[in-house]
Enzyme design. Structure first.
Site, short mmCIF file in Angstrom:
data_model
loop_
_atom_site.label_atom_id
_atom_site.label_comp_id
_atom_site.label_asym_id
_atom_site.label_seq_id
_atom_site.Cartn_x
_atom_site.Cartn_y
_atom_site.Cartn_z
N ARG A 1 87.07 46.78 27.10
CA ARG A 1 86.12 45.86 27.67
C ARG A 1 84.84 45.80 27.18
O ARG A 1 84.53 46.25 26.32
CB ARG A 1 85.89 46.17 29.46
CG ARG A 1 84.92 47.82 29.67
CD ARG A 1 84.23 48.24 30.47
NE ARG A 1 83.61 47.64 31.27
CZ ARG A 1 82.48 47.43 31.22
NH1 ARG A 1 81.50 48.59 30.45
NH2 ARG A 1 80.96 46.73 31.92
N LEU A 2 84.39 44.25 27.80
CA LEU A 2 82.63 44.21 27.00
C LEU A 2 81.95 43.76 28.08
O LEU A 2 82.25 42.79 29.52
CB LEU A 2 82.48 42.84 26.06
CG LEU A 2 83.37 42.78 24.63
CD1 LEU A 2 83.14 41.66 24.12
CD2 LEU A 2 82.21 43.83 23.78
N ASP A 3 80.67 44.39 27.70
CA ASP A 3 79.62 44.69 28.78
C ASP A 3 79.44 42.79 29.30
O ASP A 3 79.58 42.07 28.17
CB ASP A 3 78.66 44.99 28.63
CG ASP A 3 78.49 46.36 28.92
OD1 ASP A 3 79.19 46.80 29.15
OD2 ASP A 3 77.64 46.99 27.73
N PHE A 4 78.83 42.86 30.04
CA PHE A 4 78.44 41.63 30.86
C PHE A 4 77.40 40.05 29.60
O PHE A 4 77.20 39.08 28.97
CB PHE A 4 77.66 41.38 32.17
CG PHE A 4 77.02 40.44 32.63
CD1 PHE A 4 77.69 39.02 33.14
CD2 PHE A 4 75.78 39.88 32.83
CE1 PHE A 4 77.84 38.09 33.91
CE2 PHE A 4 75.61 39.19 33.70
CZ PHE A 4 76.37 37.83 34.07
N SER B 1 77.21 41.16 27.03
CA SER B 1 77.98 41.44 25.42
C SER B 1 78.85 40.44 25.23
O SER B 1 79.57 39.34 25.91
CB SER B 1 78.13 42.90 24.60
OG SER B 1 77.59 43.50 25.14
#
Length: 193
Positions: free
Chosen positions: A41-44, A46
């Site tokens: 995942r990648l943060d919102f 990022s």
């Protein structure tokens, strides 16, 4: 049959295909088969490289802590970061992970001599004439929740913009936010493993 895509996840997009919160998701940008999901995942807040696939074995192979695959992040920080702080990052810094103190593994880190070639972020970073916002590279072989942001904050330089540039030798060079490329298994795996 397994399918593989690499995408440049835009800023302020959830790393999922559905949202109960009214926020933008991957489904707003990428049209893929229903059984395809993001690996990791990648943060919102990022941006950058994300792999989408229906190959269930890839997730464990890539993300298991024993794998230690390199992930390089390009990080714009708030303030003129000093070499001593870069050296702290390299050695490992103490961050908070799930309410406990955690010492990050040693990593590669350096200060860019000039701003890296990346598309403009929309909306852009707030510009302040008196306060520099240099770019550093941090290459990790572990992936704790919001680790890069916690690391730069631990040495006194909050993250302004965070872009995952590469995993292994797979990278987003020449891609724009919201772009996707389909890949064959052999090519993808050669770059990852």
């Amino acid at each position: 049959m397994n399918t593989y895509f690499i995408i440049y996840k835009p800023y302020q997009v959830l790393t999922q295909f559905s949202s109960l919160e009214g926020k933008q998701t991957l489904a707003d940008f990428f049209n893929v088969p229903k059984d395809v999901y993001p690996v990791g995942r990648l943060d919102f807040d990022s941006e950058g490289l994300l792999i989408l696939t229906n190959d269930r074995t890839l997730n464990n192979r890539l993300l298991h802590p024993s794998a230690k695959h390199e992930r390089e992040y390009w990080v714009q920080v708030d303030g003129r970061i000093q070499e001593a702080s870069i050296n702290e990052l390299k050695k490992g810094v103490t961050i908070n992970v799930e309410g406990k103190k955690y010492l990050t593994n040693p990593c590669d880190a350096f200060l860019f001599n000039k701003e890296p070639s990346l598309p403009e972020r929309i909306p852009p970073i707030r510009f302040r004439k008196e306060i520099p916002a240099p770019w550093i590279s941090i290459t990790l072989t572990e992936g704790k929740n919001r680790q890069v942001r916690k690391m730069t904050a631990a040495v006194g330089y909050p993250t302004l913009r965070l872009v995952r540039y590469r995993i292994g030798s797979l990278n987003i060079k020449g891609m724009l936010p919201g772009e996707m490329q389909q890949m064959d298994r052999d090519s993808l795996f050669d770059m990852l493993f």
